[in-house]
Design a protein around this motif. Sequence first.
Motif, PDB file in Angstrom:
ATOM      1  N   UNK A 158     -86.231  31.755 128.812  1.00 10.74           N
ATOM      2  CA  UNK A 158     -86.128  33.122 128.307  1.00 10.74           C
ATOM      3  C   UNK A 158     -85.808  33.118 126.809  1.00 10.74           C
ATOM      4  N   UNK A 159     -85.034  32.144 126.363  1.00 15.68           N
ATOM      5  CA  UNK A 159     -84.669  32.083 124.950  1.00 15.68           C
ATOM      6  C   UNK A 159     -85.892  31.914 124.059  1.00 15.68           C
ATOM      7  N   UNK A 160     -86.770  30.967 124.441  1.00 16.86           N
ATOM      8  CA  UNK A 160     -87.969  30.739 123.641  1.00 16.86           C
ATOM      9  C   UNK A 160     -88.914  31.933 123.735  1.00 16.86           C
ATOM     10  N   UNK A 161     -89.010  32.535 124.902  1.00 18.35           N
ATOM     11  CA  UNK A 161     -89.892  33.683 125.068  1.00 18.35           C
ATOM     12  C   UNK A 161     -89.426  34.854 124.197  1.00 18.35           C
ATOM     13  N   UNK A 162     -88.147  35.130 124.219  1.00 16.36           N
ATOM     14  CA  UNK A 162     -87.632  36.241 123.409  1.00 16.36           C
ATOM     15  C   UNK A 162     -87.782  35.951 121.923  1.00 16.36           C
ATOM     16  N   UNK A 163     -87.652  34.676 121.546  1.00 17.85           N
ATOM     17  CA  UNK A 163     -87.831  34.314 120.142  1.00 17.85           C
ATOM     18  C   UNK A 163     -89.292  34.525 119.725  1.00 17.85           C
ATOM     19  N   UNK A 171    -101.336  22.996 119.436  1.00 18.88           N
ATOM     20  CA  UNK A 171    -100.159  22.194 119.729  1.00 18.88           C
ATOM     21  C   UNK A 171     -99.377  22.816 120.873  1.00 18.88           C
ATOM     22  N   UNK A 172     -98.383  22.073 121.327  1.00 18.04           N
ATOM     23  CA  UNK A 172     -97.466  22.563 122.359  1.00 18.04           C
ATOM     24  C   UNK A 172     -96.089  22.752 121.734  1.00 18.04           C
ATOM     25  N   UNK A 173     -95.378  23.753 122.175  1.00 19.55           N
ATOM     26  CA  UNK A 173     -94.067  24.082 121.623  1.00 19.55           C
ATOM     27  C   UNK A 173     -93.041  24.075 122.746  1.00 19.55           C
ATOM     28  N   UNK A 174     -91.933  23.359 122.490  1.00 19.96           N
ATOM     29  CA  UNK A 174     -90.835  23.311 123.446  1.00 19.96           C
ATOM     30  C   UNK A 174     -89.483  23.641 122.810  1.00 19.96           C
ATOM     31  N   UNK A 176     -91.612  18.296 132.299  1.00 21.60           N
ATOM     32  CA  UNK A 176     -92.952  17.689 132.314  1.00 21.60           C
ATOM     33  C   UNK A 176     -94.059  18.674 131.955  1.00 21.60           C
ATOM     34  N   UNK A 177     -93.690  19.889 131.529  1.00 23.72           N
ATOM     35  CA  UNK A 177     -94.686  20.896 131.205  1.00 23.72           C
ATOM     36  C   UNK A 177     -94.365  21.519 129.857  1.00 23.72           C
ATOM     37  N   UNK A 178     -95.377  21.759 129.034  1.00 22.76           N
ATOM     38  CA  UNK A 178     -95.103  22.464 127.772  1.00 22.76           C
ATOM     39  C   UNK A 178     -94.719  23.912 128.042  1.00 22.76           C
ATOM     40  N   UNK A 179     -93.767  24.412 127.272  1.00 23.16           N
ATOM     41  CA  UNK A 179     -93.348  25.791 127.467  1.00 23.16           C
ATOM     42  C   UNK A 179     -94.363  26.770 126.871  1.00 23.16           C
ATOM     43  N   UNK A 180     -94.941  26.383 125.769  1.00 21.51           N
ATOM     44  CA  UNK A 180     -95.841  27.284 125.053  1.00 21.51           C
ATOM     45  C   UNK A 180     -96.959  26.459 124.438  1.00 21.51           C
ATOM     46  N   UNK A 181     -98.177  26.917 124.587  1.00 15.39           N
ATOM     47  CA  UNK A 181     -99.325  26.256 123.972  1.00 15.39           C
ATOM     48  C   UNK A 181     -99.926  27.218 122.940  1.00 15.39           C
ATOM     49  N   UNK A 182    -100.177  26.696 121.746  1.00  7.87           N
ATOM     50  CA  UNK A 182    -100.638  27.538 120.645  1.00  7.87           C
ATOM     51  C   UNK A 182    -101.941  26.970 120.081  1.00  7.87           C
ATOM     52  N   UNK A 183    -102.886  27.857 119.851  1.00  3.64           N
ATOM     53  CA  UNK A 183    -104.131  27.490 119.183  1.00  3.64           C
ATOM     54  C   UNK A 183    -104.346  28.450 118.022  1.00  3.64           C
ATOM     55  N   UNK A 184    -104.562  27.895 116.844  1.00  5.23           N
ATOM     56  CA  UNK A 184    -104.806  28.721 115.657  1.00  5.23           C
ATOM     57  C   UNK A 184    -106.260  28.565 115.232  1.00  5.23           C
TER      58      UNK A 184
END
Length: 436
Positions: free
Chosen positions: A95-100, A58-61, A31-39
């Motif tokens: 951890x996988x997404x963070x390391x990526x 956008x949000x990245x999962x 229920x939570x986005x893993x990563x939020x990105x603003x360009x």
Amino acid sequence: MGPSSAPSCTDYHLAEKIGSKTEDLFKSRADRPQLEVTAYDRKRDETQRWSLQIKWETSINELSQLGVFTEDNDACTHIYTIRHLRSWTTLNISRELFEHLLATHNVFPHFWKTVLTFGRKTEENEYAFPPFRARSSHTAHGKIDELTYVIRRVERNNRHVEQGVSPWSIRQTGVYHQLRYGDNASQSTSVFILVAPSRAAEEDIACCLQETTQGNDIMKPSFAVHEQLVVDSLRGWMEYMAWLEEESKQKSNRVLVSDIDSKKIYFNADDRQRLKQLEDYITDLIVILQTMYDTVRRIGKICERCCEISCGDVCSCSYMVEEFGEHAAEAQLYLQRAEVLKARVRSTEQLLSDLLGYEETRALKRLAEISHEESHNITELTKRSVQDAAAVKRLTIVGLVYLPTTIVAVDWLIFVSHEGQKNTGLWKEEQGGVES
């Protein structure tokens, strides 16, 4: 895992620490986005003034999403935000997404030390927070500056707290900034990774980045992010120290109004324990402010150096450098006040300890006097017992001397009396026979 997504193989201690803390540090939630990105992209207006405008957010999962959005090379600034539900809980990212993410932007390993200060924990250790760290490097595409730090802030926790519990909570934000200079130094791009920023800081950053500025103020927007984070972190420390002062003054007043001689005592061992707790709070505060002062001062130096590289001869970045100097001076002032406050609490603590010791000594003296009186009474009783024993001894001696003779005399009198009665009877019988 990419070659730059984790510490190098030579830093085995850090790699081991990351592995041991993974379960307490990373946990994605449905229920939570893993990563939020603003360009952000640069936009010029008719007056040749420009600002940063949001190009997309956008949000990245998924890993595939991260690859698509990071291929946008036209954006001048990317801000990645990682959140958690609350303090001392896991980050909302795997951890996988963070390391990526780290591998995609070739983040230097020192950022791991910043991230490791988050996650599940039972208590805070102020000495586990890393200092500000920066690094410059050169690649085939130009120069790269990287910096990372943890900045602390204090907020009211808005929870119902019992007496003796602090209504304040100390929170933290992890920051990573990568600044890339192209062939033309004036065309730089920035990548930010913010871990658990406050909502107030995010709003201030969004507002500040979209303000218009002069065309040659290349570095001002990038370091405006740092400035807003610093302003947000400095916001609550004065009120927090005022609360510490009020708490310590309550205890000192209880000590000062007490009258030891008249036994009007308004303090006890609980006050001593509370003062020790306040002293620990202030010690942690001093450590935090020392790190903050160093961090703000070094951010200002890097801002000044980057401005010299990228901006023109005339720019307003010097005002921002001055602002960082002012923020560093403010942090230093808070640090000095915290040291004075610690000395004051320690003096009250010492006075209370001395008075408690005095009261304890007086109580022991009173007990000694009571014990002396009891000892005196026991001595008197012992003397009387000795006297009584002497009297009994004399009576015993008298008894031993006179009792045997008395017994003999009594027996002799009984014998004489018996013989007399016997002779009297015989005499009467003889007289009766003569008369007849």
